[in-house]
Design an enzyme around this catalytic site. Structure first.
Site, PDB file in Angstrom:
ATOM      1  N   GLU A 111       0.830  -1.209   0.000  1.00 15.31           N
ATOM      2  CA  GLU A 111       0.000   0.000   0.000  1.00 15.31           C
ATOM      3  C   GLU A 111       0.864   1.258   0.000  1.00 15.31           C
ATOM      4  O   GLU A 111       2.089   1.196   0.142  1.00 15.31           O
ATOM      5  CB  GLU A 111      -0.947  -0.043   1.205  1.00 15.31           C
ATOM      6  CG  GLU A 111      -1.882  -1.245   1.116  1.00 15.31           C
ATOM      7  CD  GLU A 111      -2.904  -1.323   2.231  1.00 15.31           C
ATOM      8  OE1 GLU A 111      -2.754  -0.606   3.245  1.00 15.31           O
ATOM      9  OE2 GLU A 111      -3.858  -2.106   2.066  1.00 15.31           O
TER      10      GLU A 111
ATOM     11  N   CYS B 168      -2.186  -4.946  -5.348  1.00 14.48           N
ATOM     12  CA  CYS B 168      -2.637  -6.187  -4.705  1.00 14.48           C
ATOM     13  C   CYS B 168      -1.554  -7.268  -4.783  1.00 14.48           C
ATOM     14  O   CYS B 168      -0.665  -7.239  -5.647  1.00 14.48           O
ATOM     15  CB  CYS B 168      -3.889  -6.715  -5.404  1.00 14.48           C
ATOM     16  SG  CYS B 168      -5.341  -5.683  -5.237  1.00 14.48           S
TER      17      CYS B 168
ATOM     18  N   GLU C 122      -1.820 -10.361  -5.756  1.00 17.23           N
ATOM     19  CA  GLU C 122      -1.863 -11.159  -6.986  1.00 17.23           C
ATOM     20  C   GLU C 122      -1.062 -10.492  -8.092  1.00 17.23           C
ATOM     21  O   GLU C 122      -0.296 -11.124  -8.816  1.00 17.23           O
ATOM     22  CB  GLU C 122      -3.315 -11.331  -7.462  1.00 17.23           C
ATOM     23  CG  GLU C 122      -4.215 -12.075  -6.499  1.00 17.23           C
ATOM     24  CD  GLU C 122      -4.932 -11.157  -5.522  1.00 17.23           C
ATOM     25  OE1 GLU C 122      -4.324 -10.173  -5.047  1.00 17.23           O
ATOM     26  OE2 GLU C 122      -6.107 -11.430  -5.232  1.00 17.23           O
TER      27      GLU C 122
ATOM     28  N   CYS D  84      -9.776  -8.955  -6.567  1.00 14.15           N
ATOM     29  CA  CYS D  84     -10.531  -7.806  -7.075  1.00 14.15           C
ATOM     30  C   CYS D  84     -10.631  -7.881  -8.601  1.00 14.15           C
ATOM     31  O   CYS D  84      -9.937  -8.674  -9.259  1.00 14.15           O
ATOM     32  CB  CYS D  84      -9.859  -6.501  -6.637  1.00 14.15           C
ATOM     33  SG  CYS D  84      -8.393  -6.067  -7.606  1.00 14.15           S
TER      34      CYS D  84
HETATM   35  N1  THU Z   1      -6.106  -6.842  -1.825  1.00 17.23           N
HETATM   36  C1  THU Z   1      -5.265  -7.783  -2.366  1.00 17.23           C
HETATM   37  O1  THU Z   1      -4.035  -7.670  -2.259  1.00 17.23           O
HETATM   38  N2  THU Z   1      -5.815  -8.814  -3.032  1.00 17.23           N
HETATM   39  C2  THU Z   1      -7.144  -9.083  -3.082  1.00 17.23           C
HETATM   40  O2  THU Z   1      -7.524 -10.098  -3.636  1.00 17.23           O
HETATM   41  C3  THU Z   1      -8.107  -8.127  -2.503  1.00 17.23           C
HETATM   42  C4  THU Z   1      -7.533  -6.874  -1.958  1.00 17.23           C
HETATM   43  C5  THU Z   1      -5.512  -5.749  -1.034  1.00 17.23           C
HETATM   44  C6  THU Z   1      -5.581  -4.391  -1.628  1.00 17.23           C
HETATM   45  C7  THU Z   1      -5.445  -3.527  -0.386  1.00 17.23           C
HETATM   46  O3  THU Z   1      -4.081  -3.426  -0.037  1.00 17.23           O
HETATM   47  C8  THU Z   1      -6.136  -4.341   0.687  1.00 17.23           C
HETATM   48  O4  THU Z   1      -6.174  -5.670   0.204  1.00 17.23           O
HETATM   49  C9  THU Z   1      -7.532  -3.867   1.033  1.00 17.23           C
HETATM   50  O5  THU Z   1      -8.292  -3.700  -0.107  1.00 17.23           O
END
Ligand code: THU
Length: 129
Positions: free
Chosen positions: A44, A53, A55, A88
């Site tokens: 983040e 994310c 993935e 997502c």
């Molecule tokens: N996030 C992921 O890394 N992967 C997912 O499949 C869903 C969301 C992260 C993005 C952000 O850093 C946090 O989770 C909250 O949305």
């Protein structure tokens, strides 16, 4: 490698999640057709929109190292419910760029329980050129 082992790799990677804003820790583990394994975490930023994310971190690491074919991707969210454990939409589209419809996507929760989906089930009619 079994899918349970792939999930464990994603859970181990999750320890490196940098998620001070959401406190939602995510790890991913990507198994290449040539048996290489790449992990990723969510990273983040104080400028929230720049966050990435887990993935996509794993996929971009792999592609930048020359990996081209992928057999499976496990995602490990730090959550007790499958309701909040799925990739997502942006990540699904990036998956579709590098994986075919039949690729297995393994979704797991804190306990290690996992469910297996085909990419086409997570993103039907994916846009590809
Ligand atoms: N996030 C992921 O890394 N992967 C997912 O499949 C869903 C969301 C992260 C993005 C952000 O850093 C946090 O989770 C909250 O949305």
């Amino acid at each position: 490698m079994s899918y349970q082992e792939l999930v464990l790799k994603a859970m181990e990677a999750r320890r490196n999640s940098y998620s001070p804003y959401s406190n939602f820790r995510v790890g991913a583990a990507l198994l290449c057709a040539d048996s290489r394994l790449y992990t990723g975490v969510n990273i983040e930023n104080a400028s929230y929109g720049l966050s990435v994310c887990a993935e996509r971190t794993a996929i971009f690491k792999a592609v930048s190292e020359g990996a081209k074919k992928f057999n499976a991707l496990a995602v490990a969210c730090d959550t007790d419910s499958f309701d909040t454990a799925f990739p997502c939409g942006a990540c699904r589209q990036v998956m579709a760029e590098f994986m075919d419809d039949e690729t297995d996507i393994i979704v797991s929760i804190k306990s290690g329980e996992h469910r297996v989906y085909k990419l086409k089930d997570l993103l039907p009619n994916a846009f590809r050129l």
